[in-house]
Design a protein around this motif. Structure first.
Motif, PDB file in Angstrom:
ATOM      1  N   LYS A 162       0.822  -1.199   0.000  1.00  0.00           N
ATOM      2  CA  LYS A 162       0.000   0.000   0.000  1.00  0.00           C
ATOM      3  C   LYS A 162       0.861   1.256   0.000  1.00  0.00           C
ATOM      4  O   LYS A 162       0.500   2.267  -0.580  1.00  0.00           O
ATOM      5  CB  LYS A 162      -0.916  -0.006   1.221  1.00  0.00           C
ATOM      6  N   GLU A 163       2.024   1.170   0.661  1.00  0.00           N
ATOM      7  CA  GLU A 163       2.864   2.354   0.788  1.00  0.00           C
ATOM      8  C   GLU A 163       3.430   2.813  -0.549  1.00  0.00           C
ATOM      9  O   GLU A 163       3.837   3.961  -0.686  1.00  0.00           O
ATOM     10  CB  GLU A 163       4.020   2.073   1.766  1.00  0.00           C
ATOM     11  N   SER A 164       3.504   1.921  -1.548  1.00  0.00           N
ATOM     12  CA  SER A 164       4.104   2.297  -2.823  1.00  0.00           C
ATOM     13  C   SER A 164       3.070   2.748  -3.847  1.00  0.00           C
ATOM     14  O   SER A 164       3.421   3.143  -4.947  1.00  0.00           O
ATOM     15  CB  SER A 164       4.891   1.113  -3.399  1.00  0.00           C
ATOM     16  N   ARG A 165       1.788   2.697  -3.489  1.00  0.00           N
ATOM     17  CA  ARG A 165       0.764   3.111  -4.424  1.00  0.00           C
ATOM     18  C   ARG A 165       0.706   4.632  -4.515  1.00  0.00           C
ATOM     19  O   ARG A 165       0.935   5.345  -3.556  1.00  0.00           O
ATOM     20  CB  ARG A 165      -0.599   2.564  -3.998  1.00  0.00           C
ATOM     21  N   ILE A 166       0.385   5.089  -5.710  1.00  0.00           N
ATOM     22  CA  ILE A 166       0.264   6.522  -5.935  1.00  0.00           C
ATOM     23  C   ILE A 166      -1.156   6.948  -5.576  1.00  0.00           C
ATOM     24  O   ILE A 166      -2.127   6.465  -6.161  1.00  0.00           O
ATOM     25  CB  ILE A 166       0.579   6.870  -7.398  1.00  0.00           C
ATOM     26  N   VAL A 167      -1.264   7.836  -4.603  1.00  0.00           N
ATOM     27  CA  VAL A 167      -2.562   8.325  -4.163  1.00  0.00           C
ATOM     28  C   VAL A 167      -2.663   9.808  -4.489  1.00  0.00           C
ATOM     29  O   VAL A 167      -1.748  10.417  -5.056  1.00  0.00           O
ATOM     30  CB  VAL A 167      -2.752   8.080  -2.652  1.00  0.00           C
ATOM     31  N   ARG A 168      -3.790  10.404  -4.127  1.00  0.00           N
ATOM     32  CA  ARG A 168      -4.038  11.808  -4.474  1.00  0.00           C
ATOM     33  C   ARG A 168      -2.958  12.724  -3.906  1.00  0.00           C
ATOM     34  O   ARG A 168      -2.549  13.696  -4.547  1.00  0.00           O
ATOM     35  CB  ARG A 168      -5.415  12.219  -3.946  1.00  0.00           C
ATOM     36  N   LYS A 169      -2.477  12.419  -2.734  1.00  0.00           N
ATOM     37  CA  LYS A 169      -1.434  13.236  -2.117  1.00  0.00           C
ATOM     38  C   LYS A 169      -0.171  13.232  -2.966  1.00  0.00           C
ATOM     39  O   LYS A 169       0.478  14.279  -3.159  1.00  0.00           O
ATOM     40  CB  LYS A 169      -1.124  12.695  -0.715  1.00  0.00           C
ATOM     41  N   ASP A 170       0.191  12.074  -3.501  1.00  0.00           N
ATOM     42  CA  ASP A 170       1.380  11.972  -4.356  1.00  0.00           C
ATOM     43  C   ASP A 170       1.204  12.793  -5.628  1.00  0.00           C
ATOM     44  O   ASP A 170       2.115  13.507  -6.054  1.00  0.00           O
ATOM     45  CB  ASP A 170       1.647  10.512  -4.715  1.00  0.00           C
ATOM     46  N   VAL A 171       0.025  12.666  -6.242  1.00  0.00           N
ATOM     47  CA  VAL A 171      -0.240  13.419  -7.473  1.00  0.00           C
ATOM     48  C   VAL A 171      -0.147  14.914  -7.204  1.00  0.00           C
ATOM     49  O   VAL A 171       0.413  15.679  -8.007  1.00  0.00           O
ATOM     50  CB  VAL A 171      -1.631  13.045  -8.035  1.00  0.00           C
TER      51      VAL A 171
END
Length: 981
Positions: free
Chosen positions: A441-450
């Motif tokens: 889960k830690e390596s998934r790109i989420v809205r915060k990353d974008v």
């Protein structure tokens, strides 16, 4: 055309707004009066089209044909319509409509020309609105009333739809409506009814035949039908019966093969690679080129056939794997758009049917990506058709290369089609998800990353575009020019903007236009830059004669002793762009450093000229030429692609960091390290090829890491996908610069290390992956590398492509192997991490007289470079056995160690490809050393603040800012640092 772009932006905004009404497949009924709203939209759409039809004349050739055919049909009837006295390349379908219009003209012989134009556009306008209403009714039948109204409004306002009927005056709306109706019946398994309607579509326009493979597959894949062959025969019989019965009034006295011959003649007309269709062939500069011309030993026509077969294969493969009804519409639209993009003899309007089909596919599937595809193709098609229409209005019937608008629209269209293929594979075939069960889960790109990636990238992009280069430069050339200064004035110097070739010029002056001075000969070789020559002569009249190659001088300007430009009176091309004249050549208005080779060669590739720089593969220069095609041959145009690739490295670095460290904080840190590096900033803003090679190298390692990270448990399809993407990026890297081969060594080591773990975890069958890797890392890269030489082959006109290709490889090897020429800013490989000798790309010596300096220096951020080298050594010595430490070390060493064996002159920018891995190593070490420290983040933030301060400190000498000489000299911390005059 400006208004077209503005309306396109408005349409995009409306689409984005209305998408909120479309993103749910099942919605409650509207609270408003739905009937009133629908009729309001319908009346508005009709009124809009009538106004446009009245205000525009339509495409002259087509409108004249409609009038002539209508009059002929009304006069002689269907039986005698097709005769030698009347040219007509249309099948009987639309002739029925024209017959009615012809009878109308006989009833009302006196009719204003504008009203006649509206009447001949009316059938298409009516079917425009009918198709929109059909879309609405279908959506409503699916219990999606709010979405139905929104889609109806969006279709009515769609510029790609009304430009065809109301402005151009074409009739694609009629056959598209029939094709759409046929496909609806096909999706409901009403095969014979579908075949009958398809016959009507084919009678209207033969392009409807493009979808025939979808019809055949739909019957054969219907498992509910036990006698599918006989069902296909019945459907074919229905098609032929309808076709013959409707054609019979026109062919009753004609030979049996009459219509077949007419269709074949229609398909063989306009034998061009592209006829104003902004597709792959237009992108390659082949619009209006004869299909009989050859490339790779095959004619453009053969390549077009290959493109057609490829689009059919892709669409049919996706169709066979799909399960829901939307595949009928999506695959048909994909087949039409693929034919438009990849096939020869395409007209600008042939993409039209794909747009409503994509809308219907979205209606049945409700995937937002299909909606994005339909909107993208709508805008692109609108701009394509309207641009061709506006060009025809001024008498230009072929959009000849180079044309920036055509090139840009073609490029975006190609990307949109590729994206459509990806979406089709994802929806119907089922591409494995990168975020499968094995992913943390830690390596998934989420809205915060974008959000973080977007903000940092945007800020950096804004900074990098500041003073990137002038957006205008002289464009017209001449071999002779004369000018009048008005009165006798002292001409202190002249400036010449030179192009490609031997730019020797003769300068003569006169005070009375009778007696001329002896010619002064000036020589120069650097191209696309201003050169100032001192003359110091009194003159009223001057004349310039080009003694060298033709068309190699673009502009000449005269200056007084105070560097003021002297006004000239002249009608000659050598003096027609005086507002662009410059006294000095600066990085803003001229080429600098190796731009004199790479920007020039990019221009030559674009025009299929004999190329100057052959010491590196062509792809990097071809990418530079994209910017030139779009923005022109000016500093901004030849630098923008490198700058964009430099900008794209930032989110790529973030993705790499997120995968490696499973942390938003450390991913941000990795991206900021690259963002704050001085070499990255300076190197990506100059039009050289290193940026592209480094970008593709980093991309190839990113995909390799996706395989390497979880090689033991990665599903085979996903493993093969990652390896294929890595190999493809590797191919682009070596086609940009040979340093990509160094990456291949590192990728090979990482692949076999991961494969060993995979085989040990699973079984020996996993060794079969090696066979695929021969395809991914040998065959595909070679194909990419090989075809990148197409522009060179065309320019050379060589008989043997292979012999010509191989001669360039030998030339490149000999050049790099035996180059002994020295350079004042060369530096040995072992000095690069310590920045012992930065390379001075640009300096403006004319500023030194007033104590100022403007420089562009290729150097690193001292803190980041020195700390990252320590981090690399730490990884190699202490963390080589660690999985991530091994990966980072191999990536760094593969790009750095080969330079030990290079005997030619080397420069600090050769360290550029090693930098991303050095910065990743620095993040890795900081994380290792500080992860248990309570103040670790504060320490890293302080580290970033110091790095940012150093970036700002050195910014003036990496961005060409005009600063006091004392400032540049204060930054020369070491004897080998030369940062200004």
């Amino acid at each position: 055309m400006l208004y077209a772009f503005l309306y396109s932006l408005l349409f995009l905004g409306i689409s984005f707004f209305l998408y909120n009404n479309l993103k749910h497949t099942r919605l409650k009924s509207l609270q408003t009066n739905e009937t009133l709203l629908v009729w309001t939209i319908l009346v508005f759409g009709l009124a809009l089209r009538l106004v446009l039809a009245y205000c525009t004349e339509g495409y002259t050739t087509d409108m004249n044909c409609w009038r002539a055919w209508a009059d002929h049909a009304a006069a002689v009837g269907p039986k005698e319509f097709y005769s030698d006295s009347m040219f007509c390349d249309y099948p009987p379908g639309y002739i029925y409509v024209l017959s009615l219009l012809g009878y109308l003209r006989t009833v009302f012989p006196v009719m204003p020309a504008t009203l006649q134009t509206v009447i001949f556009k009316m059938p298409a306008i009516i079917f425009d609105c009918l198709t929109g209403y059909f879309l609405y009714k279908t959506a409503k039948r699916m219990s999606n009333e709010k979405a139905a109204t929104s889609l109806f409004l969006l279709y009515i306002l769609n510029p790609a739809i009304f430009v065809n009927s109301a402005i151009w005056g074409q009739v694609d709306a009629l056959f598209t409506f029939a094709l759409l109706s046929s496909l609806v019946c096909l999706s409901e398994k009403k095969y014979r009814k579908s075949a009958c309607i398809l016959a009507i579509a084919v009678l209207l326009k033969p392009q409807a035949l493009l979808t025939l493979p979808i019809y055949i597959l739909a019957v054969f894949l219907d498992k509910a039908e036990k006698q599918r062959f006989f069902l296909l025969v019945k459907a074919a019989g229905s098609f032929l019966l309808t076709f013959v019965l409707l054609s019979l009034p026109f062919i009753i006295t004609k030979p049996p093969t009459f219509l077949f011959t007419k269709y074949m003649n229609t398909l063989q007309s306009y034998p061009y690679a592209s006829l104003n269709a902004f597709n792959l062939f237009t992108f390659l500069g082949l619009n209006a080129r004869e299909i009989t011309e050859n490339i790779f030993g095959l004619s453009y026509g053969v390549w077009g056939t290959i493109g057609m077969l490829l689009s059919i294969f892709i669409s049919c493969y996706i169709f066979m794997r799909g399960k829901d009804k939307s595949k009928v519409f999506f695959c048909s639209a994909l087949l039409i758009s693929g034919s438009f993009m990849l096939c020869t003899k395409m007209h600008e309007r042939y993409l039209y049917p794909a747009i409503p089909l994509f809308f219907f596919a979205f209606l049945y599937n409700c995937d937002k990506r299909i909606f994005a595809i339909s909107i993208s193709f709508s805008v692109l098609h609108f701009l394509n058709v309207l641009y061709v229409y506006l060009q025809s209005a001024i008498g230009t019937y072929y959009v000849l290369p180079p044309d920036r608008v055509a090139y840009l629209i073609s490029l975006i269209g190609i990307f949109t089609y590729c994206y459509a293929i990806y979406v089709g594979l994802s929806l119907y075939v089922g591409l494995p998800s990168p975020n499968g069960d094995i992913d943390c889960k830690e390596s998934r790109i989420v809205r915060k990353d974008v959000l973080i990636m977007s903000i940092v990238t945007l800020i950096y992009a804004m900074l990098s575009f500041v003073n990137l280069g002038d957006t205008a430069a002289p464009q017209t050339t001449a071999n002779y020019g004369a000018a009048d200064l008005g009165t006798v004035k002292n001409v202190d110097s002249i400036s010449v903007y030179k192009g490609i070739g031997d730019c020797r010029i003769s300068f003569e002056t006169s005070e009375d236009s009778l007696v001329w001075s002896a010619p002064i000969i000036f020589e120069g070789s650097d191209c696309f830059k201003w050169t100032n020559y001192s003359v110091n002569v009194p003159a009223q009249y001057i004349r310039i004669t080009v003694l060298g190659d033709e068309n190699c001088v673009y502009e000449v300007a005269c200056w007084d002793s105070n560097k003021n430009r002297l006004s000239v009176m002249s009608k000659d091309a050598l003096f027609d762009e005086q507002s662009l004249a410059a006294y000095d050549n600066t990085y803003l208005n001229s080429t600098y450093f190796d731009e004199i080779y790479h920007a020039r060669t990019a221009y030559e590739h674009m025009h299929y000229m004999q190329h100057y720089e052959t010491t590196h593969p062509p792809l990097g220069k071809l990418i530079i030429s994209i910017g030139i095609r779009i923005f022109g041959m000016n500093p901004f145009g030849w630098r923008i692609m490198g700058n964009l690739f430099g900008i794209l490295m930032l989110p790529l670095m973030y993705l790499f960091g997120k995968k490696l460290f499973k942390s938003t904080f450390w991913a941000t840190t990795a991206m900021l390290f690259l963002c704050l590096d001085c070499m990255h900033f300076a190197q990506t803003r100059i039009a050289t090829i290193d940026t592209f090679a480094v970008f593709f190298i980093l991309l190839s390692y990113y995909f390799m890491y996706l395989f390497y990270e979880e090689a033991e448990v990665l599903p085979r399809p996903l493993a093969l996908l990652y390896l294929a993407l890595s190999g493809t990026a590797f191919g682009f890297a070596i086609a940009s610069k040979w340093i990509g081969f160094y990456a291949g060594a590192g990728l090979c080591v990482l692949f076999f290390a991961a494969l060993f773990q995979r085989v040990r975890k699973n079984n020996m069958k996993e060794l079969l992956i090696c066979g695929f890797c021969i395809l991914f890392f040998v065959a595909i890269p070679f194909i990419i590398y090989y075809i990148s030489y197409i522009p060179i082959h065309i320019a050379d006109g060589a008989d043997s492509y292979w012999h010509n290709f191989w001669s360039y490889q030998k030339h490149m090897f000999q050049y790099h192997a035996f180059l002994q020429e020295g350079h004042p800013f060369s530096s040995p490989w072992y000095s690069w991490p310590f920045m012992a000798r930065p390379i001075w790309y640009y300096g403006n010596n004319s500023l030194s007289v007033i104590g100022k300096a403007s420089s562009i220096v290729c150097m690193g951020n001292p803190l980041l470079w020195w700390a990252s080298f320590v981090a690399v050594m730490y990884c190699i010595i202490f963390k080589f056995a660690d999985r991530r430490g091994f990966f980072v070390s191999i990536g760094y060493l593969s790009q750095y160690l080969p330079w030990i064996f290079i005997s030619r002159a080397c420069f600090i920018y050769h360290y550029f490809a090693s930098l991303p891995f050095a910065f990743i190593a620095l993040v890795y070490c900081l994380k290792q050393l500080l992860e248990n420290h309570p103040y670790s983040r504060r320490i890293v933030i302080l580290f970033l603040i110091i790095a940012g301060a150093l970036f700002l400190l050195f910014y003036p000498v990496i961005a060409g800012m005009v600063v006091p000489q004392t400032y540049t000299s204060s930054l020369e911390w070491f004897p080998g640092w030369t940062l200004g005059y």
